[in-house]
Write a protein that holds these residues in place. Sequence first.
Motif, PDB file in Angstrom:
ATOM      1  N   VAL A   1       5.889   8.049   2.840  1.00  0.00           N
ATOM      2  CA  VAL A   1       5.009   7.386   3.799  1.00  0.00           C
ATOM      3  C   VAL A   1       3.770   8.249   3.992  1.00  0.00           C
ATOM      4  O   VAL A   1       3.851   9.383   4.481  1.00  0.00           O
ATOM      5  CB  VAL A   1       5.729   7.162   5.138  1.00  0.00           C
ATOM      6  CG1 VAL A   1       4.797   6.518   6.152  1.00  0.00           C
ATOM      7  CG2 VAL A   1       6.966   6.302   4.932  1.00  0.00           C
ATOM      8  N   GLN A   2       2.607   7.698   3.621  1.00  0.00           N
ATOM      9  CA  GLN A   2       1.352   8.433   3.697  1.00  0.00           C
ATOM     10  C   GLN A   2       0.389   7.854   4.728  1.00  0.00           C
ATOM     11  O   GLN A   2      -0.748   8.304   4.832  1.00  0.00           O
ATOM     12  CB  GLN A   2       0.677   8.430   2.323  1.00  0.00           C
ATOM     13  CG  GLN A   2       1.562   8.937   1.189  1.00  0.00           C
ATOM     14  CD  GLN A   2       0.918   8.738  -0.162  1.00  0.00           C
ATOM     15  OE1 GLN A   2      -0.093   9.381  -0.491  1.00  0.00           O
ATOM     16  NE2 GLN A   2       1.474   7.843  -0.970  1.00  0.00           N
ATOM     17  N   VAL A   3       0.815   6.835   5.464  1.00  0.00           N
ATOM     18  CA  VAL A   3      -0.060   6.109   6.381  1.00  0.00           C
ATOM     19  C   VAL A   3       0.147   6.619   7.803  1.00  0.00           C
ATOM     20  O   VAL A   3       1.256   6.529   8.338  1.00  0.00           O
ATOM     21  CB  VAL A   3       0.223   4.599   6.312  1.00  0.00           C
ATOM     22  CG1 VAL A   3      -0.704   3.842   7.252  1.00  0.00           C
ATOM     23  CG2 VAL A   3       0.064   4.101   4.875  1.00  0.00           C
ATOM     24  N   PRO A   4      -0.892   7.150   8.444  1.00  0.00           N
ATOM     25  CA  PRO A   4      -0.751   7.622   9.829  1.00  0.00           C
ATOM     26  C   PRO A   4      -0.311   6.498  10.765  1.00  0.00           C
ATOM     27  O   PRO A   4      -0.756   5.358  10.645  1.00  0.00           O
ATOM     28  CB  PRO A   4      -2.170   8.104  10.178  1.00  0.00           C
ATOM     29  CG  PRO A   4      -2.825   8.375   8.859  1.00  0.00           C
ATOM     30  CD  PRO A   4      -2.242   7.375   7.909  1.00  0.00           C
ATOM     31  N   GLY A   5       0.584   6.814  11.669  1.00  0.00           N
ATOM     32  CA  GLY A   5       1.021   5.858  12.670  1.00  0.00           C
ATOM     33  C   GLY A   5       2.253   5.063  12.319  1.00  0.00           C
ATOM     34  O   GLY A   5       2.830   4.403  13.190  1.00  0.00           O
ATOM     35  N   GLU A   6       2.708   5.089  11.048  1.00  0.00           N
ATOM     36  CA  GLU A   6       3.839   4.258  10.664  1.00  0.00           C
ATOM     37  C   GLU A   6       5.147   4.723  11.301  1.00  0.00           C
ATOM     38  O   GLU A   6       5.958   3.915  11.745  1.00  0.00           O
ATOM     39  CB  GLU A   6       3.985   4.218   9.144  1.00  0.00           C
ATOM     40  CG  GLU A   6       3.178   3.154   8.472  1.00  0.00           C
ATOM     41  CD  GLU A   6       3.547   1.754   8.961  1.00  0.00           C
ATOM     42  OE1 GLU A   6       4.485   1.147   8.414  1.00  0.00           O
ATOM     43  OE2 GLU A   6       2.898   1.281   9.907  1.00  0.00           O
TER      44      GLU A   6
END
Length: 480
Positions: free
Chosen positions: A59-64
Amino acid sequence: MTKDLIALTPKMPDPLTLLVGLHAGGPGTRATATADGAVVQLLGAGGRPLVSVESPVLVQVPGEVDRLLGPRSAAAAPVPVWWTETRASSAVPEAEPLAGSVVGRLAHLLGGTVWPPGAGRTGVVPVEGEPGGGGTEGTTAIVAEDPLPAVDVVTESTVVVLADRPVVPLTAWLSEVLRTTAARGSALQIVTPAHCRLSHHLRTALTGPPNRWVVQHPDCGYYDGLTGAVLGWRDGTFAVVPDAAGGSAPAAPYRPAGPTGERQLAVSFRTAYPPEAELLLGRSLELAWRTLTGAPPAGWGTAEPINLPWSPRQLTDLARARMPEPTFVTAVGDPGRPALATVRITRTTAGVEEDVTLTVGYGEGEGVPLDAVQDLAGALADGEHGLISLLATLRPARRDLTAPPVFEAPPVPLAFTLGPEGVLETTLTHARRPPLALRPVQLGPEARPALHYPLGDGTHAEAWHALDVLLTHLRRRAAV
């Protein structure tokens, strides 16, 4: 309830580390792969599934992590982070501690953390005995070769999945279960406690009966989390229980509470492109995201958690690799402005079409950019994006875009836009003169205009009638 446990680690679980985790059951278990190798199952005596372990996702997406597991987990596991999800069977008492040992070993060896907090362990959990007991009358056990790994109950008509987590997402595993149940003509019913919510994407995927979200409430038994109908287990499925009058009054916990001031703005639009070699998909979605939020999407993926940074090029490559089959992806925005989108990409005889629905959340006191809807329609109608149509709606609902098991008011139309091709087919003269007290706005190039029809401010349900009259007027001319 079946237990979902997740290992969040800064390093990728390599084969040796996974092997250590899978040995948490000692010699009484064996492992097998299902779902084309995407899921590994630990099996007990007689081949009974105990724990399923999904392939790790970076997971590379901030906030996930925050969106799906809450701020405590997000603080303990900053992105990028490897997300390894496990499910413990509800049929065997040893399954939950065994799953805890699997994720606990991964976190211990890789320096990570476990959700839920405190669920991880590192010791061996012996699994003994033949299968039997703990089942449900009329159900069948799932064996390793079954195309539905780690579901909880299977009957002739229904597949039941039990879940207990703050937000139930549309994971790769659950997406496969949904696809498989649809292919075999079965219903998918997800059972949760009353404190759970569905992610926006899962809420969208559960389009209604025979699929259901079944909420178990201590005060009233079971009810449908999307309609409020009281439910009971009958003939191998959850079905509506009529009240004394023969109707289906909503369960008391489903009834609406007072207004919160939170709202959701949604724009759904279709665009069409010629099948050119240099075609880059996702540009219309990025344009919509920038117009409504001031920033591009943060990430995209084919399931939750959304794991890839936003990239129209990678999105295009995936769609090309899957053609002529359609491609369905999801996207998320910056955590400061909750926004989620679904995109369906389809190959047609004329080229490629994108069906996009972008939903943006606003809290109490936050202004909704209603004027930006017309700006977006104009930008999509400029000829480069091939706008077919656009519908914008507004409704009172949670800012974080999750679905709670309580009544939320339906959306109300704000505006409809007919693209240049539709105007040409309908004729500009006819499209300009709907039998309504509104004046359409001409958008796009003078030679091939689009028409934008304002329908209100999203507060009056009569806008649905106006939209129906408008569409009937446009279709009548197009059919001539």
